[in-house]
Design an enzyme around this catalytic site. Structure first.
Site, mmCIF file in Angstrom:
data_model
loop_
_atom_site.group_PDB
_atom_site.id
_atom_site.type_symbol
_atom_site.label_atom_id
_atom_site.label_comp_id
_atom_site.label_asym_id
_atom_site.label_seq_id
_atom_site.Cartn_x
_atom_site.Cartn_y
_atom_site.Cartn_z
ATOM 1 N N GLY A 34 -11.621 11.062 12.712
ATOM 2 C CA GLY A 34 -12.492 9.933 12.436
ATOM 3 C C GLY A 34 -11.731 8.648 12.601
ATOM 4 O O GLY A 34 -10.697 8.598 13.277
ATOM 5 N N LEU A 67 -19.969 22.814 6.501
ATOM 6 C CA LEU A 67 -19.335 23.006 7.811
ATOM 7 C C LEU A 67 -20.387 23.040 8.925
ATOM 8 O O LEU A 67 -21.394 23.733 8.812
ATOM 9 C CB LEU A 67 -18.571 24.330 7.806
ATOM 10 C CG LEU A 67 -17.883 24.727 9.104
ATOM 11 C CD1 LEU A 67 -16.772 23.751 9.462
ATOM 12 C CD2 LEU A 67 -17.320 26.139 8.994
ATOM 13 N N ASP A 118 -23.822 3.177 9.980
ATOM 14 C CA ASP A 118 -22.951 3.649 11.064
ATOM 15 C C ASP A 118 -23.578 4.844 11.772
ATOM 16 O O ASP A 118 -22.907 5.828 12.076
ATOM 17 C CB ASP A 118 -21.569 4.009 10.501
ATOM 18 C CG ASP A 118 -20.521 4.179 11.596
ATOM 19 O OD1 ASP A 118 -20.764 3.705 12.728
ATOM 20 O OD2 ASP A 118 -19.476 4.791 11.331
ATOM 21 N N LEU A 155 -11.260 20.014 13.177
ATOM 22 C CA LEU A 155 -12.646 19.958 13.670
ATOM 23 C C LEU A 155 -12.944 18.625 14.338
ATOM 24 O O LEU A 155 -13.801 18.522 15.196
ATOM 25 C CB LEU A 155 -13.628 20.150 12.514
ATOM 26 C CG LEU A 155 -13.597 21.511 11.820
ATOM 27 C CD1 LEU A 155 -14.461 21.483 10.567
ATOM 28 C CD2 LEU A 155 -14.104 22.583 12.781
ATOM 29 N N GLY A 214 -7.403 7.166 10.770
ATOM 30 C CA GLY A 214 -6.558 8.319 10.496
ATOM 31 C C GLY A 214 -7.234 9.480 9.782
ATOM 32 O O GLY A 214 -6.562 10.386 9.313
ATOM 33 N N PRO A 233 -24.294 9.110 17.578
ATOM 34 C CA PRO A 233 -24.384 10.555 17.833
ATOM 35 C C PRO A 233 -23.254 11.378 17.217
ATOM 36 O O PRO A 233 -23.435 12.537 16.928
ATOM 37 C CB PRO A 233 -24.355 10.635 19.358
ATOM 38 C CG PRO A 233 -24.911 9.326 19.801
ATOM 39 C CD PRO A 233 -24.424 8.316 18.813
HETATM 40 P P1 ADP Z 1 -15.166 8.951 10.000
HETATM 41 O O1 ADP Z 1 -15.763 8.489 8.723
HETATM 42 O O2 ADP Z 1 -13.733 8.620 10.058
HETATM 43 O O3 ADP Z 1 -15.942 8.534 11.207
HETATM 44 P P2 ADP Z 1 -16.462 11.531 10.137
HETATM 45 O O4 ADP Z 1 -17.015 11.994 8.845
HETATM 46 O O5 ADP Z 1 -17.451 10.951 11.074
HETATM 47 O O6 ADP Z 1 -15.237 10.551 9.936
HETATM 48 O O7 ADP Z 1 -15.722 12.752 10.848
HETATM 49 C C1 ADP Z 1 -15.037 12.611 12.067
HETATM 50 C C2 ADP Z 1 -15.361 13.740 13.018
HETATM 51 O O8 ADP Z 1 -15.024 14.998 12.428
HETATM 52 C C3 ADP Z 1 -16.846 13.854 13.355
HETATM 53 O O9 ADP Z 1 -17.212 13.005 14.419
HETATM 54 C C4 ADP Z 1 -16.961 15.329 13.702
HETATM 55 O O10 ADP Z 1 -16.512 15.565 15.025
HETATM 56 C C5 ADP Z 1 -15.976 15.994 12.755
HETATM 57 N N1 ADP Z 1 -16.671 16.408 11.526
HETATM 58 C C6 ADP Z 1 -16.980 15.637 10.475
HETATM 59 N N2 ADP Z 1 -17.631 16.315 9.531
HETATM 60 C C7 ADP Z 1 -17.760 17.566 9.975
HETATM 61 C C8 ADP Z 1 -18.373 18.752 9.445
HETATM 62 N N3 ADP Z 1 -18.989 18.750 8.272
HETATM 63 N N4 ADP Z 1 -18.320 19.866 10.183
HETATM 64 C C9 ADP Z 1 -17.714 19.855 11.399
HETATM 65 N N5 ADP Z 1 -17.133 18.775 11.955
HETATM 66 C C10 ADP Z 1 -17.143 17.640 11.262
HETATM 67 MG MG MG Z 2 -17.668 9.082 11.980
#
Ligand code: ADP
Ligand code: MG
Length: 803
Positions: free
Chosen positions: A410, A474, A517, A407, A413, A520
């Site tokens: 981040g 999700l 943090d 999906l 990794g 968008p």
């Molecule tokens: P990090 O802490 O490494 O930034 P995130 O929690 O922001 O990780 O998740 C990274 C990416 O994964 C998000 O920018 C989004 O695109 C996708 N993502 C994260 N959580 C969800 C979710 N609950 N449903 C769908 N996509 C998600």
């Molecule tokens: Mg993030």
């Protein structure tokens, strides 16, 4: 006692052989053949690590000046050097499109200096060579040999001679009579590795950190991986008594980590993503406080602007208009087809990137061939065993997920997969071991706060040998995806998404949790409910901080939290008496508000300059127009939120009361409440005085001149309305609304339907009316009637919310 005469002869000999040393006996002292077991890794910070070829372990380190030294400030246009070869990229100036590769490198400039370019810049250059004479066993530097010092030495063991050249270039602008830029680039003297001698290893380095993964080119095995703490700019070996450039390939940090740290259960996934194409990109990194650029491959899933650094995708503007004139009037006109990335133009013919499965099916290979770039790397990554199973579910405790269904990615990794928990669809966030602590904090704070409808819901955590897995609600999209392509949710009201984001944030702040943090990509959109409602959800609690009771600020002991371009200035300018507070989130939220309203712009400019502009407080809300009601209101709020002073930013509760979120109906009721409230006030009462002062601009001198003819005619029957009075305009609005159904049909038609058409009839003509009235009536905030429009005064609240 030293054999000085012979020694100095040897020195002269070396200087006349700038590229390598002959492996001969010199004056009875045998010059050194370095143990074949060493590799030399040069890093951006100026270290040259001698490491074991077998393990990558550091044997010793030679610490010298950083590879590049440039001024810390970013001028316009800015120059970004590439530490790998001294190439130069220019940013800004007349080339607004982005970064452009210049047709000359720093060494080439030094070579042709003194020279002058067609845009009036004078270049001066200086070249300084040095030989480091080093004990290969210990790395101890015996001496340095330069043109001005050539101390003789007394070697009692074989020595290693490492040549390095310092190139200095200075640009002087004849138009401004100012020094434009200067830079120093250090380069080890090393001819390229002879391709005929087949080199057994491939070195993959990551852009932005010091990770090196070394792979056996024949078997594809990962031989070792090491992190040298600073980005690797060169890998050398010692052969034929000289350092020689071993080929290395730069990949995005995410790409390399992804290749290296994928566990057995997602090899299949790794395979499927290796089938994705790799893109050449330009990585823009930061060392101390200056920027540099280097080429880097990314796989398709890599976010191009990860946290803390920028990986720019450059489509390649042309280098037209810059020519360098050499002494003697010989003009070098650089070819006008220099573009970046190399594959984006006609240079594409020379470069292929092939990715596929190896013949013995034990792995995968990447083949990069480039005639123009001496980039020839062939490697087999056999650590990805293909199991044909990339669509098979992986089960970890109560969580299951399908590795091929990624999906998102981040930082550090982190992967997010589509999965299941307890019979429901969830997102599974897989976090690397090095981020265990972060994961724990994330889960703890989610548990505390996820009961709110605008905070992502947390379900469960599981762990296996390698990773932590967090199952969360999700979501079909991020706020960023929505802004980039609103057609995915055509019915959504973006202002309502911002309001919900603010509600979620307000909830976090009420629990003393600062998110730190907001951006968008960390705001997600839920799937539509049975009623078709989509919610905005605050997610990614990885950098959240709980502030202890009785305190309001947090310290930055554990580093600077946030994502470059969205970080409040005080986080980077922290002073002892002035620690960051929850207002950092309001700042980021203000940037997000503008990003959404303007459909993708940022108040502080493009991605590369944003953080610098945030620090200097330079913003532009040029999307907004002065004579548009919605814009006036949005600008009022956003300017408060992105204020450079944290204390001037409204708290979340105050933001939520702002007219920015008011429906047309609420606006109309407000105008009516105000009109009723001031009807009986004498002309010199404080409210009326406030309302009328500076009212001229609000009513545009005489509001009666700006209304349509049917309404003018209708109003002519009432001589008492003064065209220069705000109060009278509000009274006219109130009365027309009140008697709407008794109005002649042509007047109803001109006014439009209640409430929407009606209110915008007035606000479109008098775009400052609402903000002006709201500010003037603030002195009535404590009155019950006005509680829906203002934060009750017990709250201390700056800007328009305060008296
Ligand atoms: P990090 O802490 O490494 O930034 P995130 O929690 O922001 O990780 O998740 C990274 C990416 O994964 C998000 O920018 C989004 O695109 C996708 N993502 C994260 N959580 C969800 C979710 N609950 N449903 C769908 N996509 C998600
Ligand atoms: Mg993030």
């Amino acid at each position: 006692f030293c054999p000085d005469v012979n020694g100095s002869t040897a020195v002269l000999k070396f200087l006349s052989l700038p590229l390598f040393l002959a492996s001969q006996q010199v004056g009875g002292v045998r010059s050194v053949t370095l143990p074949e077991s060493l590799l030399f890794v040069s890093t951006l910070d100026g270290s040259l690590h001698a490491v074991s070829k077998q393990s990558g372990d550091i044997k010793w380190t030679l610490r010298e000046d950083p590879i590049i030294q440039v001024p810390v400030y970013l001028t316009e246009p800015g120059f970004l050097p590439d530490p790998n070869d001294g190439s130069l990229y220019v940013l800004g100036g007349k080339h607004k499109e982005g970064l452009m590769k210049l047709p000359f490198t720093i060494p080439e400039l030094v070579q042709s200096a003194p020279c002058r370019s067609s845009d009036g810049i004078l270049y001066t250059g200086k070249k300084q060579d040095v030989w480091f004479v080093v004990d290969p066993e210990t790395g101890e530097k015996q001496t340095s040999l330069t043109t001005s010092s050539s101390e003789s030495i007394c070697p009692n063991s074989p020595l290693l001679y490492i040549g390095r050249t310092e190139y200095m270039v200075t640009m002087f602008d004849t138009k401004t009579q100012e020094l434009r830029w200067n830079a120093t680039y250090n380069d080890y003297s090393a001819p390229p590795y002879d391709e005929k001698q087949d080199y057994k290893m491939a070195h993959l380095v990551s852009s932005g950190d010091g990770l090196v993964v070394t792979v056996d080119r024949e078997t594809g095995d990962v031989l070792w991986s090491q992190n040298y703490g600073s980005p690797v700019v060169g890998v050398y070996l010692y052969s034929g008594d000289t350092l020689r450039h071993a080929p290395h390939l730069s990949l995005a940090r995410e790409t390399l980590r992804f290749l290296t740290f994928s566990s057995a259960n997602d090899q299949a996934d790794a395979y499927s993503s290796l089938k994705w194409s790799y893109q050449p990109t330009l990585y823009v990194g930061k060392l101390d406080s200056h920027l540099y650029a280097s080429t880097s491959l990314v796989h398709q899933g890599v976010s191009l602007v990860p946290r803390g650094l920028t990986l720019a995708r450059i489509e390649g503007p042309l280098t037209d208009g810059v020519t360098v004139r050499e002494r003697g009037e010989c003009e070098i006109t650089p070819s006008t087809d220099v573009r970046y990335p190399p594959g984006s133009t006609n240079s594409r013919k020379n470069q292929w990137l092939l990715i596929g499965k190896s013949t013995n099916s034990s792995g995968l290979w990447i083949l990069v061939v480039s005639k123009s770039d001496i980039l020839y790397i062939w490697l087999i990554l056999s650590f990805f065993f293909v199991t044909e199973g990339d669509s098979e579910e992986v089960l970890v405790g109560k969580i299951s997920f399908t590795p091929s269904e990624v999906l998102g990615h981040g930082t550090a990794g982190t992967f997010v997969f589509r999965g299941r928990f307890d019979g429901r669809h969830v997102a599974v966030k897989r976090i690397l071991p090095e981020c265990f602590e972060v994961a724990e904090r994330e889960v703890q704070l989610l548990r505390e706060s996820d009961t709110h409808p605008n905070v992502i819901r947390y379900f469960c955590t599981e762990r296996d040998r390698l990773f932590t897995y967090i199952a969360i609600e999700l979501c079909p999209a991020t706020l960023q995806q929505y802004v980039e392509d609103p057609s995915c949710f055509p019915e959504l009201n973006p202002i309502s998404l911002l309001e919900q984001t603010m509600c979620g944030l307000s909830h976090l702040h009420s629990l003393n949790i600062v998110h730190r943090d907001l951006k968008p990509r960390n705001i997600l959109l839920s799937g539509p409910s049975v009623l078709g409602r989509v919610r905005a959800l605050i997610s990614d609690f990885g950098l959240c901080k709980k502030i202890p009771d009785g305190r309001s600020s947090f310290s930055l002991r554990s580093g600077i939290p946030g994502t470059e371009g969205w970080i409040a200035p005080e986080v980077l300018h922290e002073t002892p008496g002035n620690k960051p507070t929850a207002a950092v989130d309001v700042f980021s939220a203000g940037c997000i508000f503008y990003y959404v309203v303007s459909r993708g712009q940022h108040p502080f400019g493009d991605a590369l300059r944003r953080q610098v502009n945030i620090l200097s407080g330079e913003y532009s809300l040029s999307h907004f127009m002065e004579d548009i009601h919605d814009d006036v209101i949005a600008q009022d709020l956003i300017e408060q939120m992105i204020s450079a002073e944290a204390e001037s930013r409204p708290p979340t509760a105050c933001v939520l009361k702002h007219p920015f979120f008011w429906s047309p109906e609420k606006q109309l009721v407000f105008f009516q409440d105000v009109s009723d409230r001031i009807e009986k006030e004498p002309a010199d009462s404080p409210i009326v005085v406030r309302l009328e002062s500076a009212g001229r601009a609000v009513v545009r001198t005489n509001w009666r001149m700006h209304i349509s003819v049917p309404l003018q005619t209708d109003l002519r029957r009432f001589r008492t309305y003064k065209g220069n009075s705000v109060r009278d305009l509000l009274r006219a609005m109130r009365n027309k609304k009140h008697h709407y159904h008794e109005l002649p049909p042509e007047v109803q038609e001109t006014l439009g339907e209640l409430p929407e058409g009606f209110v915008s009839y007035f606000t479109s003509r008098f775009p400052r009316l609402l903000m002006h009235t709201h500010a003037a009536l603030h002195i009535c905030a404590h009155e019950r009637l006005f509680h829906p429009y203002y934060l009750p005064p017990i709250h201390i609240c700056p800007g328009h919310c305060s008296s």
